[in-house]
Enzyme design. Structure first.
Site, PDB file in Angstrom:
ATOM      1  N   LYS A  22      -2.063  27.620  20.767  1.00  0.00           N
ATOM      2  CA  LYS A  22      -2.285  28.496  19.599  1.00  0.00           C
ATOM      3  C   LYS A  22      -2.917  27.692  18.463  1.00  0.00           C
ATOM      4  CE  LYS A  22       1.265  29.408  16.702  1.00  0.00           C
ATOM      5  NZ  LYS A  22       0.995  29.192  15.258  1.00  0.00           N
ATOM      6  N   ASN A  23      -2.358  26.500  18.214  1.00  0.00           N
ATOM      7  CA  ASN A  23      -2.767  25.742  17.023  1.00  0.00           C
ATOM      8  C   ASN A  23      -4.043  24.939  17.227  1.00  0.00           C
ATOM      9  OD1 ASN A  23      -0.631  26.895  15.768  1.00  0.00           O
ATOM     10  ND2 ASN A  23       0.704  25.101  15.893  1.00  0.00           N
ATOM     11  N   CYS A 116       4.558  31.364   8.946  1.00  0.00           N
ATOM     12  CA  CYS A 116       6.019  31.441   9.033  1.00  0.00           C
ATOM     13  C   CYS A 116       6.604  31.104   7.653  1.00  0.00           C
ATOM     14  CB  CYS A 116       6.557  30.447  10.065  1.00  0.00           C
ATOM     15  SG  CYS A 116       6.150  30.915  11.741  1.00  0.00           S
ATOM     16  N   ARG A 121       4.680  27.008   1.560  1.00  0.00           N
ATOM     17  CA  ARG A 121       3.468  26.614   2.305  1.00  0.00           C
ATOM     18  C   ARG A 121       2.282  26.483   1.343  1.00  0.00           C
ATOM     19  NH1 ARG A 121       4.331  28.174   7.807  1.00  0.00           N
ATOM     20  NH2 ARG A 121       2.737  26.664   8.409  1.00  0.00           N
ATOM     21  N   ASP A 297       7.835  21.614  15.208  1.00  0.00           N
ATOM     22  CA  ASP A 297       7.854  22.937  15.861  1.00  0.00           C
ATOM     23  C   ASP A 297       8.728  22.966  17.105  1.00  0.00           C
ATOM     24  OD1 ASP A 297       4.340  23.709  15.173  1.00  0.00           O
ATOM     25  OD2 ASP A 297       6.142  23.771  13.935  1.00  0.00           O
ATOM     26  N   ARG A 387       3.724  36.882  18.595  1.00  0.00           N
ATOM     27  CA  ARG A 387       2.468  36.476  17.960  1.00  0.00           C
ATOM     28  C   ARG A 387       2.040  35.072  18.350  1.00  0.00           C
ATOM     29  NH1 ARG A 387       4.025  33.244  12.913  1.00  0.00           N
ATOM     30  NH2 ARG A 387       1.885  32.548  13.123  1.00  0.00           N
TER      31      ARG A 387
HETATM   32  C1  EPZ Z   1       0.550  23.554  11.014  1.00  0.00           C
HETATM   33  O1  EPZ Z   1       0.938  24.183   9.803  1.00  0.00           O
HETATM   34  C2  EPZ Z   1       1.057  24.453  12.128  1.00  0.00           C
HETATM   35  N1  EPZ Z   1       0.454  25.766  12.027  1.00  0.00           N
HETATM   36  C3  EPZ Z   1       2.581  24.574  12.046  1.00  0.00           C
HETATM   37  O2  EPZ Z   1       2.996  25.279  13.211  1.00  0.00           O
HETATM   38  C4  EPZ Z   1       3.208  23.184  12.111  1.00  0.00           C
HETATM   39  O3  EPZ Z   1       4.596  23.310  11.888  1.00  0.00           O
HETATM   40  C5  EPZ Z   1       2.602  22.268  11.039  1.00  0.00           C
HETATM   41  O4  EPZ Z   1       1.159  22.263  11.162  1.00  0.00           O
HETATM   42  C6  EPZ Z   1       3.094  20.840  11.163  1.00  0.00           C
HETATM   43  O5  EPZ Z   1       2.767  20.328  12.414  1.00  0.00           O
HETATM   44  C7  EPZ Z   1      -0.798  25.940  12.529  1.00  0.00           C
HETATM   45  O6  EPZ Z   1      -1.414  25.020  13.036  1.00  0.00           O
HETATM   46  C8  EPZ Z   1      -1.375  27.318  12.424  1.00  0.00           C
HETATM   47  P1  EPZ Z   1       0.890  21.025   7.389  1.00  0.00           P
HETATM   48  P2  EPZ Z   1       0.327  23.630   8.395  1.00  0.00           P
HETATM   49  O7  EPZ Z   1      -0.212  21.263   6.446  1.00  0.00           O
HETATM   50  O8  EPZ Z   1      -1.051  23.187   8.596  1.00  0.00           O
HETATM   51  C9  EPZ Z   1       2.933  20.257   3.141  1.00  0.00           C
HETATM   52  C10 EPZ Z   1       3.925  26.994  14.453  1.00  0.00           C
HETATM   53  O9  EPZ Z   1       5.111  27.177  14.731  1.00  0.00           O
HETATM   54  N2  EPZ Z   1       1.661  20.661   2.571  1.00  0.00           N
HETATM   55  O10 EPZ Z   1       0.773  19.909   8.382  1.00  0.00           O
HETATM   56  O11 EPZ Z   1       0.620  24.617   7.350  1.00  0.00           O
HETATM   57  C11 EPZ Z   1       3.606  21.412   3.852  1.00  0.00           C
HETATM   58  O12 EPZ Z   1       4.315  22.225   2.918  1.00  0.00           O
HETATM   59  C12 EPZ Z   1       3.554  26.590  13.048  1.00  0.00           C
HETATM   60  O13 EPZ Z   1       2.967  27.069  15.267  1.00  0.00           O
HETATM   61  C13 EPZ Z   1       1.500  20.586   1.189  1.00  0.00           C
HETATM   62  O14 EPZ Z   1       2.408  20.212   0.457  1.00  0.00           O
HETATM   63  O15 EPZ Z   1       1.264  22.353   8.174  1.00  0.00           O
HETATM   64  C14 EPZ Z   1       4.513  20.713   4.813  1.00  0.00           C
HETATM   65  O16 EPZ Z   1       5.679  20.289   4.132  1.00  0.00           O
HETATM   66  C15 EPZ Z   1       4.755  26.614  12.116  1.00  0.00           C
HETATM   67  N3  EPZ Z   1       0.309  20.962   0.648  1.00  0.00           N
HETATM   68  C16 EPZ Z   1       3.692  19.485   5.215  1.00  0.00           C
HETATM   69  O17 EPZ Z   1       2.720  19.304   4.184  1.00  0.00           O
HETATM   70  C17 EPZ Z   1      -0.740  21.390   1.444  1.00  0.00           C
HETATM   71  O18 EPZ Z   1      -1.814  21.691   0.905  1.00  0.00           O
HETATM   72  C18 EPZ Z   1       2.958  19.619   6.543  1.00  0.00           C
HETATM   73  O19 EPZ Z   1       2.234  20.823   6.507  1.00  0.00           O
HETATM   74  C19 EPZ Z   1      -0.554  21.464   2.846  1.00  0.00           C
HETATM   75  C20 EPZ Z   1       0.649  21.076   3.382  1.00  0.00           C
END
Ligand code: EPZ
Length: 407
Positions: A22-23, A116, A121, A297, A387
């Site tokens: 998916k990702n 989610c 986020r 995840d 989803r």
């Molecule tokens: C991706 O989300 C995945 N989603 C998530 O999978 C996964 O949990 C996550 O990466 C971590 O591996 C998709 O790929 C669609 P991040 P993403 O930016 O990109 C903080 C699933 O179950 N952050 O790596 O949103 C954030 O709050 C989903 O498939 C900021 O602070 O994750 C988090 O604490 C759930 N500011 C950390 O960084 C930003 O601008 C990592 O988030 C962006 C992120």
């Protein structure tokens, strides 16, 4: 919004296949807005999030042909349109529209993106990256009407901010370097796809380096979903190792397997097939982190495992709060103690019951617990699982599970 009815306590056995990631599929699909070409994608997962991404592409003017084993997507003639808020508010990956529209049209609009809701986020890293490329941000409008160039320093290896930075930089006439990038297999998969479509992106230890490339027609097979593979590997151990997970890429799951073997489980790998069996002889302990650390995840899926055996401890370092789902497990008899980013899970006799699925991965974990528990369980909000897990109900039925989704 749908619910699962599970009649649990049956012994499950057999083979369960892993679908496309998916990702990895979602960043690739949204990147196509930035790539003027005809693309053929194989192994696209059949999940609602992908359907939604394809609908958004069609809104921009993409032409799509569905074959039995592939999808052909023509993005040579696109026009900017304000993405449908009803669509973008459902998936986190719609944030990638920002980078894709900046690259293709020179401007984009920040909207209420989905994802989610287990934690805050934000997209501040994404916006910081666009500014580093030379973009102007005024209110919801982001403008980048010249060649992106410069160095991006990500404070954390954010998957989304890495993806958006790469896509926004595809039309650079100079060079973009992204330091502190995310190394997840699905990020590497996106880069492999883009290079196959004419981009010039190299991966070094300290940075991704993007130079001006071309844009050409290409085809790509989506990599296996490592989180789906990990989810079903936990199910295999929960059911005595009588389940073989097929079509996985075990290379993506090193830290996940290490956490299991450290506690006594054994992993049989034969090519792309995985079976996890054995007895847990020590409490499971996991600390999540950016790849190659233990994937955040996959932490909810460890809860039924910890409850079944000797308990354990989860330390969550990626999201500020990803333990809200534990209250749903409490309804099924889970004993736990939470303090800040750590949760101690105590051995618990989990039972059947009624729960409300709070998010994608916790939902899969709750279903796994219900499959193990005698009697009927009702799990509301099944849409949150459908989803993101391809053919979820049928794959579990293939193991002998008595599970139905009713609307
Ligand atoms: C991706 O989300 C995945 N989603 C998530 O999978 C996964 O949990 C996550 O990466 C971590 O591996 C998709 O790929 C669609 P991040 P993403 O930016 O990109 C903080 C699933 O179950 N952050 O790596 O949103 C954030 O709050 C989903 O498939 C900021 O602070 O994750 C988090 O604490 C759930 N500011 C950390 O960084 C930003 O601008 C990592 O988030 C962006 C992120």
């Amino acid at each position: 919004m749908g619910k699962f009815i599970v009649n649990g306590g049956r012994e499950l056995k057999g083979e369960i296949s892993v679908s496309g990631s998916k990702n990895c599929a979602l960043p690739i699909l949204f990147s196509l807005i930035a790539v003027k070409s005809v693309t053929k994608l194989y192994n696209l997962p059949k999940i609602k999030d992908v359907e939604l991404a394809l609908k958004i592409l069609v809104d921009f003017g993409a032409k799509i042909i569905y074959n039995i084993d592939s999808v052909i997507i023509d993005t040579t003639e696109l026009e900017f349109m304000m993405p449908n808020t009803e669509y973008v508010s459902q998936i986190r990956a719609s944030t990638y529209l920002l980078g894709a529209c900046l690259c293709r049209f020179g401007y984009a609009y920040n909207q209420p993106f989905g994802g989610c809701n287990f934690s805050n986020r934000p997209i501040d890293y994404h916006l910081m990256a666009f500014s580093a490329l030379g973009a102007e941000i005024s209110g919801d409008k982001i403008t980048l009407d010249k060649s992106p160039a410069g160095d991006i320093y990500l404070p954390n290896p954010s998957v989304g901010a890495t993806v958006n930075s790469v896509i926004a930089s595809l039309n650079t006439e100079m060079c973009v370097r992204i330091f502190g990038y995310a190394k997840e297999p699905h990020v590497v998969g996106l880069i492999d796809f883009l290079n196959g479509a004419g981009a010039d992106i190299s991966i070094t230890d300290e940075a991704l380096v993007i130079s001006g490339g071309t844009q050409k027609n290409s085809s790509y097979k989506i990599i296996p979903d490592m989180i789906e593979a990990g989810t079903y590997s936990v199910l295999s151990l929960m059911f005595g190792g009588n389940i073989k997970v097929t079509g996985a890429d075990a290379e993506h799951l090193g830290s996940f397997f290490h956490a299991l073997t450290k506690s006594g489980a054994s992993i049989q790998r034969l090519g792309n097939d995985i079976t996890v069996s054995g007895k847990i002889t020590r409490p499971l302990r996991i600390t999540t982190g950016p790849y190659p650390s233990f994937p955040t995840d996959l932490q909810p899926q460890f809860v039924p495992l910890m409850a079944m055996f000797l308990g354990g401890q989860i330390t969550e370092t990626v999201f500020e709060d990803r333990f809200g789902y534990l209250s749903e497990f409490e309804k099924l008899g889970l004993y736990y103690q939470r303090s800040g980013s750590t949760a101690n899970i105590f051995p618990s006799k989990l039972k059947n019951g009624t729960t409300d699925i709070p998010d994608l991965r916790a939902g899969a974990a709750l279903v796994m617990s219900a499959l193990r528990s005698e009697g009927e369980s009702v799990l509301n909000n099944s849409f949150r699982v459908i989803r993101g897990y391809s053919d979820f109900v049928n794959k579990l039925r293939g193991l002998g599970a008595d599970i139905t989704e009713v609307n």
